[in-house]
Design a protein around this motif. Structure first.
Motif, short mmCIF file in Angstrom:
data_model
loop_
_atom_site.label_atom_id
_atom_site.label_comp_id
_atom_site.label_asym_id
_atom_site.label_seq_id
_atom_site.Cartn_x
_atom_site.Cartn_y
_atom_site.Cartn_z
N VAL A 154 17.06 86.18 31.89
CA VAL A 154 16.80 87.61 31.74
C VAL A 154 15.30 87.80 31.93
CG1 VAL A 154 16.96 89.63 30.24
CG2 VAL A 154 18.71 87.83 30.10
N VAL A 155 14.93 88.55 32.96
CA VAL A 155 13.51 88.80 33.23
C VAL A 155 13.16 90.16 32.64
CG1 VAL A 155 11.74 89.02 35.00
CG2 VAL A 155 13.65 87.44 35.35
N ARG A 156 12.36 90.14 31.59
CA ARG A 156 12.02 91.37 30.87
C ARG A 156 10.69 91.90 31.41
NH1 ARG A 156 14.60 91.34 25.59
NH2 ARG A 156 12.72 92.26 24.72
N LEU A 157 10.79 92.69 32.45
CA LEU A 157 9.59 93.24 33.11
C LEU A 157 8.84 94.15 32.16
CD1 LEU A 157 11.00 94.25 36.61
CD2 LEU A 157 9.38 92.40 36.16
N ASP A 158 7.52 94.17 32.28
CA ASP A 158 6.72 95.12 31.51
C ASP A 158 6.70 96.50 32.17
OD1 ASP A 158 6.03 93.24 29.55
OD2 ASP A 158 4.45 92.44 30.84
N ALA A 159 6.91 96.55 33.47
CA ALA A 159 6.82 97.82 34.19
C ALA A 159 8.13 98.60 34.08
CB ALA A 159 6.50 97.56 35.66
N THR A 160 8.00 99.92 33.97
CA THR A 160 9.19 100.78 34.04
C THR A 160 9.39 101.15 35.51
OG1 THR A 160 7.82 102.71 33.57
CG2 THR A 160 8.97 101.68 31.71
N THR A 161 8.45 101.92 36.06
CA THR A 161 8.49 102.17 37.50
C THR A 161 7.72 101.01 38.15
OG1 THR A 161 8.16 103.84 39.24
CG2 THR A 161 6.45 103.69 37.55
N LEU A 162 8.34 100.37 39.10
CA LEU A 162 7.75 99.13 39.63
C LEU A 162 6.55 99.46 40.50
CD1 LEU A 162 11.00 97.21 40.68
CD2 LEU A 162 9.81 97.21 38.48
N PRO A 163 5.45 98.72 40.31
CA PRO A 163 4.26 98.96 41.13
C PRO A 163 4.31 98.22 42.47
CG PRO A 163 3.76 97.32 39.46
CD PRO A 163 5.20 97.71 39.27
N VAL A 164 5.46 97.67 42.81
CA VAL A 164 5.62 96.97 44.10
C VAL A 164 6.71 97.67 44.90
CG1 VAL A 164 4.82 94.74 43.28
CG2 VAL A 164 7.24 95.32 43.09
N TYR A 165 6.55 97.68 46.23
CA TYR A 165 7.42 98.49 47.07
C TYR A 165 8.78 97.85 47.33
CZ TYR A 165 5.52 95.26 50.47
OH TYR A 165 5.15 94.11 51.11
N ASN A 166 8.89 96.55 47.07
CA ASN A 166 10.21 95.93 47.10
C ASN A 166 10.20 94.65 46.28
OD1 ASN A 166 9.25 93.79 48.65
ND2 ASN A 166 10.11 94.56 50.58
N LEU A 167 11.40 94.12 46.07
CA LEU A 167 11.53 92.86 45.35
C LEU A 167 12.19 91.86 46.30
CD1 LEU A 167 12.89 94.23 41.91
CD2 LEU A 167 10.56 93.47 42.39
N ALA A 168 11.44 91.50 47.34
CA ALA A 168 11.98 90.58 48.34
C ALA A 168 11.63 89.14 47.96
CB ALA A 168 11.42 90.93 49.72
N ILE B 199 7.35 102.44 43.23
CA ILE B 199 6.31 103.12 44.01
C ILE B 199 6.22 102.48 45.39
CG2 ILE B 199 3.84 103.69 44.11
CD1 ILE B 199 5.08 104.97 41.69
N VAL B 200 6.21 103.32 46.41
CA VAL B 200 6.12 102.82 47.78
C VAL B 200 5.02 103.59 48.50
CG1 VAL B 200 7.35 102.45 49.94
CG2 VAL B 200 8.60 102.34 47.78
N GLU B 201 4.16 102.85 49.20
CA GLU B 201 3.06 103.48 49.93
C GLU B 201 3.59 103.99 51.27
OE1 GLU B 201 3.07 100.36 48.78
OE2 GLU B 201 1.86 100.58 46.99
N ALA B 202 4.50 104.93 51.18
CA ALA B 202 5.06 105.55 52.37
C ALA B 202 5.33 107.01 52.05
CB ALA B 202 6.37 104.87 52.78
#
Lengths: 171, 448
Positions: A154-168, B199-202
């Motif tokens: 279980v990965v308990r992220l600190d972020a609510t809205t993710l500051p990264v544009y994808n999780l690739a 958030i997406v920079e688009a």
């Protein structure tokens, strides 16, 4: 995390497991990483929300950013290797920093529970601002045939809205 | 408000954009432009209906969610009378953000600065020492600033313009098609937990256009998902003339993509769901669903976009040889020039068995959302468009949006639903229509 300290050799083995796992991911040796996963793995990254204090868990128990089995993680790895997974063509550089490892007895025989902190960074192309995620990971490892494998994460992220544009990538 | 000089500049640039669009070209600079972002806030999102939440996110009195309309934080709360109301999330005293949580339940909302408190209906109910320090404060005039709220089929929208037409009028002919998504359950649809946000920079328009009508990208952008067998159809089905690119409908302010369905098939939904849907829609909708396409085939609605920034995806994934459908609504919330926050909700039929809901969730997460094998690649594409848009020379390059312009694509004559239906998804008319509508809103806002 409270409770009895586990045998130092087990703690050392678990720490080595987590570091190896990080290395394989950062080296994009995803097939070797899959070998570390128990066939019955459940791997989740729940969605987090900010709630009034005392009003239930911030981590959703029904909605996730990842909700995986070994089969779906294998599918994701196959995709990353296909050469057409544009999110990672050419590949990003990732780094998993794993710290604060705490190991305790697991929920069943032949298992241990491990908690660790994760700082994940990604550099894509010539970007100069690190993409980062921080989390606590709560894992259960199971020993079979003399090897430890990841049974639950279980990965308990600190972020609510993710500051990264994808999780690739994997956490 | 923009200065007069900036307004003149905006008018000139919008006129230039409109002219390009008339010829089937899209100006690159619109995907990252500070002036346009100001205009969009003032003239578009300040006047239009914007999706806030699904009714099942706040089932009981006191339940609230905090959402936003671009840069305004909006508190949506269900009152003791059962009504969902929205307010600017701002204390009337010194302007502090009133509610710091994103979701929860509250009896009152108390400001952390001087403890003014407001009830679930937005009324000011507590002012510390008021009899001593204010000698009779008029609480009725100092309630939270209301934001107009109306809902349709469980979808709650907010609007910052009291003079805007009602939601029902705004949705117009689109409602006919929306019900094909929302009426598959006698108990209604429900949100699974909470939305994913990232958030997406688009620019929000790029994402919107992708859902308005970009069937063209599927075989290429998403090739890897065909390779690993995630999609329930082949790359050939996604080509021009393929079975998954058959129909596009323009209805009111919405674009609707449909695919033909053979009798007995419904994107993996169980037969009960189809029967429930058939029993809860009108004759005309039923006829369209079953055989209204002109070819005699039935349809399945697999995508829609409602102007300006709400989309829906209704497709399926194959995992472990099982076909599991999912329905996601997504909001492309502008956050700055060339930056958006994506909100993505998974909807399921509320009365479906838990096993179906779990399978639908797994199918959705592996396909869409920030980790989705399809959506990951979309993000990569979209942000490069907003990146190149910033180039001095690149921003001036007109993009080519003339697909179908020479093909003489004629609407389906005996289409069984409202709006205009076309027998293909391989054309740029929807994108150009969307952007022309966007320009018109920005120009109209100037006159108002």
């Amino acid at each position: 995390m409270s409770g009895e300290l586990v045998d130092w050799q087990i703690e050392r083995a678990v720490t080595a497991f987590l570091f190896l796992e990080a290395e394989l991911q950062d080296d994009r040796a995803f097939d070797a990483w899959l070998e570390l996963l128990d066939p019955e793995l459940r791997y989740v990254v729940p969605v987090r929300t900010t709630r009034p204090e005392g009003q239930g868990p911030e981590l959703s128990d029904v909605m996730f950013h990842f909700d995986e089995t070994k089969a779906t993680l294998t599918m994701r790895v196959d995709r990353l290797k296909s050469g057409d997974a544009w999110a990672e063509v050419p590949p990003s550089r990732t780094r998993h920093f794993v710290t604060n490892v705490r190991v305790a007895a697991g929920p069943a025989p032949d298992t241990v529970a491990a908690r660790s902190n994760l700082l994940f960074t990604r550099v894509r192309g010539d970007e100069t601002v690190l993409q980062t995620l921080t989390a606590e990971r709560r894992d259960v490892l199971r020993r079979a045939d003399g090897s430890w494998r990841l049974l639950e994460r279980v990965v308990r992220l600190d972020a609510t809205t993710l500051p990264v544009y994808n999780l690739a990538f994997f956490l | 408000m923009l200065s007069a000089g900036r307004q003149d500049l905006a008018a000139a640039r919008l006129a230039e954009a409109a002219e390009l669009l008339d010829g089937g070209y899209v100006p690159s600079w619109i995907y990252h432009d500070p002036l346009l972002f100001e205009l969009e806030k003032e003239r578009l999102f300040g006047h239009t209906w914007v999706f806030l939440a699904h009714e099942t996110e706040l089932p009981e009195p006191g339940d609230f969610v905090v959402r936003s309309i671009v840069d305004d934080s909006v508190l949506l709360v269900r009152g003791n009378d059962g009504e969902a109301r929205a307010f600017l999330n701002q204390c009337r005293h010194r302007g502090s953000r009133l509610c710091q949580a994103e979701v929860g339940r509250a009896k009152n909302f108390t400001c952390i600065y001087h403890a003014w408190s407001y009830n679930r209906e937005g009324k000011l109910v507590g002012v510390p020492y008021d009899k001593v320090i204010y000698k009779g404060i008029d609480r009725d005039t100092l309630g939270l600033v209301p934001v107009r709220v109306e809902s349709c089929e469980g979808l709650i929208f907010g609007c910052l313009d009291d003079a805007a037409p009602p939601l029902d009028e705004y949705l117009g002919d689109f409602r006919f098609y929306l019900e094909l998504v929302t009426r598959r359950s006698a108990a209604g649809m429900e949100v699974v937990g909470v939305p994913q946000r990232w958030i997406v920079e688009a620019d929000w328009k790029i994402a919107s256009e992708n859902l308005v009508g970009d069937a063209y990208h599927t075989p290429f952008s998403h090739k890897s998902t065909f390779d690993v067998g995630l999609l329930p159809f082949s790359s050939a089905d996604a080509r021009p003339g393929g079975s998954k690119t058959g129909l596009h409908v323009q209805a009111g302010l919405a674009d609707v993509a449909m695919i033909y369905r053979r009798p007995g098939t419904f994107m993996g939904y169980p037969p009960e769901v189809v029967e429930t849907l058939r029993s809860r829609i009108g004759d005309r909708q039923r006829a369209l669903l079953d055989h209204g396409t002109g070819t005699g085939d039935g349809v399945f609605l697999n995508r829609f976009h409602l102007f300006p920034n709400l989309s829906c995806l209704n497709v399926a994934a194959v995992i472990d040889d099982r076909l599991d459908p999912y329905c996601s609504i997504r909001l492309w919330q502008p956050r700055g020039p060339g930056v958006m926050e994506i909100y993505s909700w998974l909807l399921v039929e509320r009365d479906a068995p838990q096993e179906f809901k779990d399978a639908s969730r797994r199918a959705y997460i592996v396909s869409f959302g920030p980790s989705g094998m399809l959506e990951q690649d979309d993000m990569e594409n979209w942000r490069t468009i907003s990146a190149t848009a910033q180039g001095t020379a690149s921003g001036a390059v007109p993009q080519y949006a003339r697909m179908g312009a020479e093909n003489d694509i004629v609407p389906i004559a005996d289409w069984g639903g409202p709006g205009t239906a076309y027998p293909t998804q391989y054309f740029d008319l929807p994108t150009v229509t969307f952007l022309k509508r966007w320009v018109e809103h920005l120009q109209k806002g100037a006159a108002a």
